[in-house]
Structure formats: structure tokens, C-alpha cells
Design a protein around this motif. Structure first.
Motif, PDB file in Angstrom:
ATOM      1  N   UNK A 290      -9.687   8.262   7.173  1.00 13.56           N
ATOM      2  CA  UNK A 290     -11.013   7.830   7.610  1.00 13.56           C
ATOM      3  C   UNK A 290     -10.876   6.731   8.655  1.00 13.56           C
ATOM      4  N   UNK A 291     -10.034   5.750   8.361  1.00 14.77           N
ATOM      5  CA  UNK A 291      -9.832   4.661   9.333  1.00 14.77           C
ATOM      6  C   UNK A 291      -9.277   5.202  10.651  1.00 14.77           C
ATOM      7  N   UNK A 292      -8.383   6.181  10.565  1.00 20.77           N
ATOM      8  CA  UNK A 292      -7.809   6.777  11.775  1.00 20.77           C
ATOM      9  C   UNK A 292      -8.879   7.505  12.585  1.00 20.77           C
ATOM     10  N   UNK A 293      -9.738   8.267  11.925  1.00 23.61           N
ATOM     11  CA  UNK A 293     -10.804   8.988  12.620  1.00 23.61           C
ATOM     12  C   UNK A 293     -11.813   8.028  13.240  1.00 23.61           C
ATOM     13  N   UNK A 294     -12.158   6.981  12.513  1.00 23.76           N
ATOM     14  CA  UNK A 294     -13.092   5.990  13.064  1.00 23.76           C
ATOM     15  C   UNK A 294     -12.466   5.266  14.253  1.00 23.76           C
ATOM     16  N   UNK A 295     -11.182   4.946  14.167  1.00 26.60           N
ATOM     17  CA  UNK A 295     -10.500   4.301  15.292  1.00 26.60           C
ATOM     18  C   UNK A 295     -10.491   5.234  16.499  1.00 26.60           C
TER      19      UNK A 295
ATOM     20  N   UNK B 114     -18.909   1.169  10.888  1.00 26.30           N
ATOM     21  CA  UNK B 114     -18.353   1.836   9.708  1.00 26.30           C
ATOM     22  C   UNK B 114     -16.971   1.303   9.391  1.00 26.30           C
ATOM     23  N   UNK B 115     -16.144   1.147  10.404  1.00 31.35           N
ATOM     24  CA  UNK B 115     -14.790   0.639  10.192  1.00 31.35           C
ATOM     25  C   UNK B 115     -14.834  -0.770   9.618  1.00 31.35           C
ATOM     26  N   UNK B 116     -15.711  -1.609  10.121  1.00 28.34           N
ATOM     27  CA  UNK B 116     -15.833  -2.979   9.607  1.00 28.34           C
ATOM     28  C   UNK B 116     -16.343  -2.989   8.170  1.00 28.34           C
ATOM     29  N   UNK B 117     -17.235  -2.069   7.839  1.00 25.87           N
ATOM     30  CA  UNK B 117     -17.752  -2.007   6.467  1.00 25.87           C
ATOM     31  C   UNK B 117     -16.675  -1.563   5.483  1.00 25.87           C
ATOM     32  N   UNK B 118     -15.787  -0.695   5.945  1.00 26.10           N
ATOM     33  CA  UNK B 118     -14.724  -0.178   5.089  1.00 26.10           C
ATOM     34  C   UNK B 118     -13.579  -1.170   4.974  1.00 26.10           C
ATOM     35  N   UNK B 119     -13.154  -1.709   6.110  1.00 25.31           N
ATOM     36  CA  UNK B 119     -11.999  -2.621   6.128  1.00 25.31           C
ATOM     37  C   UNK B 119     -12.091  -3.502   7.365  1.00 25.31           C
ATOM     38  N   UNK B 120     -12.662  -4.667   7.199  1.00 25.98           N
ATOM     39  CA  UNK B 120     -12.912  -5.547   8.343  1.00 25.98           C
ATOM     40  C   UNK B 120     -11.614  -5.925   9.069  1.00 25.98           C
TER      41      UNK B 120
ATOM     42  N   UNK C 145     -20.492   8.693  11.056  1.00 30.57           N
ATOM     43  CA  UNK C 145     -20.098   7.284  10.962  1.00 30.57           C
ATOM     44  C   UNK C 145     -21.049   6.520  10.035  1.00 30.57           C
ATOM     45  N   UNK C 146     -22.332   6.828  10.107  1.00 32.01           N
ATOM     46  CA  UNK C 146     -23.301   6.164   9.218  1.00 32.01           C
ATOM     47  C   UNK C 146     -23.045   6.521   7.757  1.00 32.01           C
ATOM     48  N   UNK C 147     -22.726   7.783   7.498  1.00 33.59           N
ATOM     49  CA  UNK C 147     -22.424   8.210   6.128  1.00 33.59           C
ATOM     50  C   UNK C 147     -21.160   7.515   5.635  1.00 33.59           C
ATOM     51  N   UNK C 148     -20.132   7.482   6.463  1.00 34.78           N
ATOM     52  CA  UNK C 148     -18.877   6.832   6.071  1.00 34.78           C
ATOM     53  C   UNK C 148     -19.079   5.339   5.827  1.00 34.78           C
ATOM     54  N   UNK C 149     -19.942   4.726   6.619  1.00 29.69           N
ATOM     55  CA  UNK C 149     -20.240   3.299   6.405  1.00 29.69           C
ATOM     56  C   UNK C 149     -20.811   3.077   5.014  1.00 29.69           C
ATOM     57  N   UNK C 150     -21.656   3.977   4.565  1.00 29.48           N
ATOM     58  CA  UNK C 150     -22.265   3.835   3.243  1.00 29.48           C
ATOM     59  C   UNK C 150     -21.291   4.179   2.119  1.00 29.48           C
ATOM     60  N   UNK C 151     -20.469   5.208   2.329  1.00 28.87           N
ATOM     61  CA  UNK C 151     -19.527   5.629   1.290  1.00 28.87           C
ATOM     62  C   UNK C 151     -18.345   4.671   1.132  1.00 28.87           C
ATOM     63  N   UNK C 152     -17.938   4.051   2.233  1.00 31.22           N
ATOM     64  CA  UNK C 152     -16.801   3.121   2.259  1.00 31.22           C
ATOM     65  C   UNK C 152     -15.533   3.701   1.621  1.00 31.22           C
TER      66      UNK C 152
END
Length: 75
Positions: free
Chosen positions: A34-39, A56-62, A21-28
Motif C-alpha cells: 500500500x505504501x509503495x502504491x501510494x508513493x 493517505x500515506x500520512x494517515x497510514x505512516x507519517x 486513496x481516500x478509501x486507503x486513508x480510512x482503512x489505514x
């Protein structure tokens, strides 16, 4: 690479899920998977996994994070 990270987020232990999740937050990445897995990670029994997945989800798509944030705040 992103698909592999999503698989780790779905199937890994809590420590690994947090790291992913931390990596995905940085990669966006804008990938819908990705959104489905984070959800999905937001339903974890582990509070820290839920926290990092939400960040991570908020960083990618609030906008996609908001429906999950309100119930978490109410709990």
C-alpha cells in the motif's frame, strides 16, 4: 481486497485513483504494498491524485510520508 485497491491505484484513471486513496486513508492498512502504491501515486501528473495519495500515506505512516512532503512543499 487491499491488493486489488493497490492495482486500481497504480492503473486507474485520476478519479479512480483519488477514490482509492481516500478509501486507503480510512482503512489505514499497514501493508508495505500500500505504501509503495501510494508513493507511486505521488508521481502522478494530476495534482489532486498527489494530494490524496499524500494524505493517505500520512494517515497510514507519517514517517514514510515525510520524504515526499518536503519536495512537494518546495515546488
Amino acid at each position: 481486497m487491499i491488493d486489488r485497491l493497490c492495482k486500481l491505484l497504480d492503473e486507474g484513471d485520476a478519479e479512480l485513483q483519488i477514490a482509492v486513496a481516500r478509501v486507503l486513508r480510512e482503512l489505514k492498512p499497514k501493508d508495505a504494498g500500500v505504501r509503495k502504491s501510494l508513493a507511486g501515486a505521488l508521481k502522478s501528473q494530476n495534482e489532486m491524485v498527489r494530494l490524496y495519495a499524500l494524505e493517505a500515506l500520512a494517515a497510514i505512516d507519517v514517517q514514510s510520508a515525510l520524504p515526499f512532503l518536503i519536495p512537494m512543499l518546495a515546488a
